[in-house]
Design a protein around this motif. Structure first.
Motif, PDB file in Angstrom:
ATOM      1  N   ALA A   1       4.137   0.749  22.363  1.00 30.59           N
ATOM      2  CA  ALA A   1       2.881   1.184  22.970  1.00 30.59           C
ATOM      3  C   ALA A   1       1.691   0.829  22.086  1.00 30.59           C
ATOM      4  CB  ALA A   1       2.916   2.690  23.221  1.00 30.59           C
ATOM      5  N   GLU A   2       1.880   0.950  20.778  1.00 35.59           N
ATOM      6  CA  GLU A   2       0.829   0.651  19.809  1.00 35.59           C
ATOM      7  C   GLU A   2       1.496   0.372  18.480  1.00 35.59           C
ATOM      8  OE1 GLU A   2      -3.282   2.628  17.996  1.00 35.59           O
ATOM      9  OE2 GLU A   2      -2.070   3.780  19.402  1.00 35.59           O
ATOM     10  N   VAL A   3       0.987  -0.621  17.760  1.00 36.48           N
ATOM     11  CA  VAL A   3       1.520  -0.967  16.445  1.00 36.48           C
ATOM     12  C   VAL A   3       0.369  -1.014  15.457  1.00 36.48           C
ATOM     13  CG1 VAL A   3       2.737  -2.693  15.057  1.00 36.48           C
ATOM     14  CG2 VAL A   3       3.384  -2.351  17.455  1.00 36.48           C
ATOM     15  N   ARG A   4       0.513  -0.246  14.379  1.00 37.44           N
ATOM     16  CA  ARG A   4      -0.462  -0.271  13.277  1.00 37.44           C
ATOM     17  C   ARG A   4       0.318  -0.485  11.995  1.00 37.44           C
ATOM     18  NH1 ARG A   4      -5.009   3.770  14.402  1.00 37.44           N
ATOM     19  NH2 ARG A   4      -5.999   2.716  12.660  1.00 37.44           N
ATOM     20  N   ASN A   5      -0.388  -0.793  10.925  1.00 40.10           N
ATOM     21  CA  ASN A   5       0.304  -1.044   9.664  1.00 40.10           C
ATOM     22  C   ASN A   5      -0.292  -0.246   8.525  1.00 40.10           C
ATOM     23  OD1 ASN A   5      -1.725  -2.724   8.111  1.00 40.10           O
ATOM     24  ND2 ASN A   5      -1.528  -4.002   9.942  1.00 40.10           N
ATOM     25  N   CYS A   6       0.534  -0.012   7.529  1.00 37.77           N
ATOM     26  CA  CYS A   6       0.155   0.741   6.340  1.00 37.77           C
ATOM     27  C   CYS A   6       0.738  -0.003   5.140  1.00 37.77           C
ATOM     28  CB  CYS A   6       0.721   2.155   6.436  1.00 37.77           C
ATOM     29  SG  CYS A   6       0.304   3.220   5.042  1.00 37.77           S
ATOM     30  N   VAL A   7      -0.121  -0.386   4.209  1.00 42.34           N
ATOM     31  CA  VAL A   7       0.333  -1.164   3.058  1.00 42.34           C
ATOM     32  C   VAL A   7      -0.086  -0.492   1.757  1.00 42.34           C
ATOM     33  CG1 VAL A   7       0.330  -3.345   4.336  1.00 42.34           C
ATOM     34  CG2 VAL A   7      -1.714  -2.677   3.055  1.00 42.34           C
TER      35      VAL A   7
ATOM     36  N   MET B   1       3.072  -9.804   8.431  1.00 44.15           N
ATOM     37  CA  MET B   1       2.597  -8.673   9.235  1.00 44.15           C
ATOM     38  C   MET B   1       2.311  -9.106  10.670  1.00 44.15           C
ATOM     39  SD  MET B   1       2.197  -5.419   9.038  1.00 44.15           S
ATOM     40  CE  MET B   1       2.034  -5.057   7.292  1.00 44.15           C
ATOM     41  N   ARG B   2       1.712 -10.268  10.846  1.00 44.45           N
ATOM     42  CA  ARG B   2       1.408 -10.765  12.187  1.00 44.45           C
ATOM     43  C   ARG B   2       2.696 -11.024  12.955  1.00 44.45           C
ATOM     44  NH1 ARG B   2      -2.537  -9.675  14.353  1.00 44.45           N
ATOM     45  NH2 ARG B   2      -1.033  -8.816  15.735  1.00 44.45           N
ATOM     46  N   ALA B   3       3.690 -11.650  12.314  1.00 47.68           N
ATOM     47  CA  ALA B   3       4.960 -11.955  12.983  1.00 47.68           C
ATOM     48  C   ALA B   3       5.688 -10.676  13.395  1.00 47.68           C
ATOM     49  CB  ALA B   3       5.851 -12.796  12.078  1.00 47.68           C
ATOM     50  N   VAL B   4       5.715  -9.674  12.521  1.00 50.42           N
ATOM     51  CA  VAL B   4       6.404  -8.418  12.834  1.00 50.42           C
ATOM     52  C   VAL B   4       5.648  -7.658  13.919  1.00 50.42           C
ATOM     53  CG1 VAL B   4       7.136  -6.175  11.909  1.00 50.42           C
ATOM     54  CG2 VAL B   4       7.494  -8.264  10.564  1.00 50.42           C
ATOM     55  N   THR B   5       4.341  -7.589  13.814  1.00 52.10           N
ATOM     56  CA  THR B   5       3.535  -6.904  14.833  1.00 52.10           C
ATOM     57  C   THR B   5       3.759  -7.539  16.201  1.00 52.10           C
ATOM     58  OG1 THR B   5       1.858  -6.270  13.211  1.00 52.10           O
ATOM     59  CG2 THR B   5       1.178  -6.296  15.528  1.00 52.10           C
TER      60      THR B   5
ATOM     61  N   LEU C   1       4.461   2.447  13.252  1.00 51.64           N
ATOM     62  CA  LEU C   1       3.732   2.242  12.006  1.00 51.64           C
ATOM     63  C   LEU C   1       4.584   1.369  11.099  1.00 51.64           C
ATOM     64  CD1 LEU C   1       1.213   2.936  10.287  1.00 51.64           C
ATOM     65  CD2 LEU C   1       2.515   4.887   9.392  1.00 51.64           C
ATOM     66  N   ILE C   2       4.126   0.144  10.872  1.00 53.20           N
ATOM     67  CA  ILE C   2       4.814  -0.761   9.954  1.00 53.20           C
ATOM     68  C   ILE C   2       4.370  -0.420   8.543  1.00 53.20           C
ATOM     69  CG2 ILE C   2       5.130  -3.166   9.227  1.00 53.20           C
ATOM     70  CD1 ILE C   2       4.207  -3.963  12.101  1.00 53.20           C
ATOM     71  N   MET C   3       5.323  -0.295   7.621  1.00 53.78           N
ATOM     72  CA  MET C   3       4.996  -0.065   6.211  1.00 53.78           C
ATOM     73  C   MET C   3       5.468  -1.257   5.401  1.00 53.78           C
ATOM     74  SD  MET C   3       5.523   3.912   5.367  1.00 53.78           S
ATOM     75  CE  MET C   3       4.898   5.192   6.429  1.00 53.78           C
ATOM     76  N   ASP C   4       4.544  -1.802   4.624  1.00 56.58           N
ATOM     77  CA  ASP C   4       4.866  -2.942   3.772  1.00 56.58           C
ATOM     78  C   ASP C   4       4.247  -2.743   2.390  1.00 56.58           C
ATOM     79  OD1 ASP C   4       6.032  -5.351   3.093  1.00 56.58           O
ATOM     80  OD2 ASP C   4       4.675  -6.588   4.274  1.00 56.58           O
TER      81      ASP C   4
ATOM     82  N   ASP D   1      -5.214 -13.649  12.078  1.00 59.09           N
ATOM     83  CA  ASP D   1      -5.969 -12.449  12.381  1.00 59.09           C
ATOM     84  C   ASP D   1      -5.112 -11.225  12.051  1.00 59.09           C
ATOM     85  OD1 ASP D   1      -7.794 -10.633  13.378  1.00 59.09           O
ATOM     86  OD2 ASP D   1      -7.064 -10.833  15.431  1.00 59.09           O
ATOM     87  N   CYS D   2      -5.162 -10.784  10.810  1.00 63.20           N
ATOM     88  CA  CYS D   2      -4.351  -9.639  10.395  1.00 63.20           C
ATOM     89  C   CYS D   2      -5.024  -8.925   9.233  1.00 63.20           C
ATOM     90  CB  CYS D   2      -2.953 -10.113   9.983  1.00 63.20           C
ATOM     91  SG  CYS D   2      -1.826  -8.753   9.685  1.00 63.20           S
TER      92      CYS D   2
END
Length: 177
Positions: free
Chosen positions: A120-126, A107-111, A95-98, A137-138
């Motif tokens: 296995a899976e990457v999601r984000n929370c802002v 976000m696209r570059a980090v993902t 889970l990426i937090m920004d 596409d982000c």
């Protein structure tokens, strides 16, 4: 209110209430024991600290120092990874937090980088999702607030390294930018 703030956009109470809501959504849809939380520094530090305390799972917390603004009020268009060592994410849910989803370039570059490392899976929370056209596409998987395209400071967000400690999100006075 700080003298460089034109108006308070989101106050402390609104932030607390919304983070409680977002944390419940993350727990219901994504969180698991062994979660890896990747905090994008420096802007997400305040938001991520408050969010992590709301997620009652075993987690590893990692930080990535990323830059795309380089002291300006608009992204340079170039995402720079300032850390040489990337987090261990192979076969993990991440889970990426920004602090803010703006153009989507960071976000696209980090993902993409985390997926390339075998996550296995990457999601984000802002904290903030700007209502604007993205460069790629982000979109935000989990977001606390949608905001218009204006320059905001406080609650971790800065202008030239200042104002991160404000307990609210405010719109910066145009004359000060």
């Amino acid at each position: 209110m700080h003298r460089d703030v034109e108006r308070i956009l989101i106050n402390e109470e609104e932030i607390r209430e919304r983070l409680d809501f977002v944390a419940k959504k993350v727990m219901a849809e994504f969180a698991c024991d062994g979660l890896v939380v990747v905090i994008l520094l420096k802007g997400a530090l305040v938001f991520a600290a408050d969010m992590c305390r709301r997620l009652p799972v075993t987690m590893t917390v990692e930080c990535l120092n990323i830059s795309s603004y380089h002291g300006d009020i608009k992204t340079s268009g170039k995402v720079e990874f300032l850390d040489k060592k990337m987090p261990e994410v192979a076969d993990k849910k991440v889970l990426i937090m920004d602090d803010i989803l703006d153009t989507g370039l960071t976000m696209r570059a980090v993902t993409d980088a985390l997926l390339a490392l075998g996550a296995a899976e990457v999601r984000n929370c802002v904290l903030l999702n700007k209502r604007k056209q993205r460069a790629g596409d982000c979109e935000a998987d989990f977001k606390a607030f949608d905001i218009d395209d204006e320059f905001v400071i406080g609650y971790g967000l800065d202008y030239q390294g200042r104002y991160r400690n404000l307990p609210y999100v405010g719109v910066m006075k145009q004359g000060d930018i």
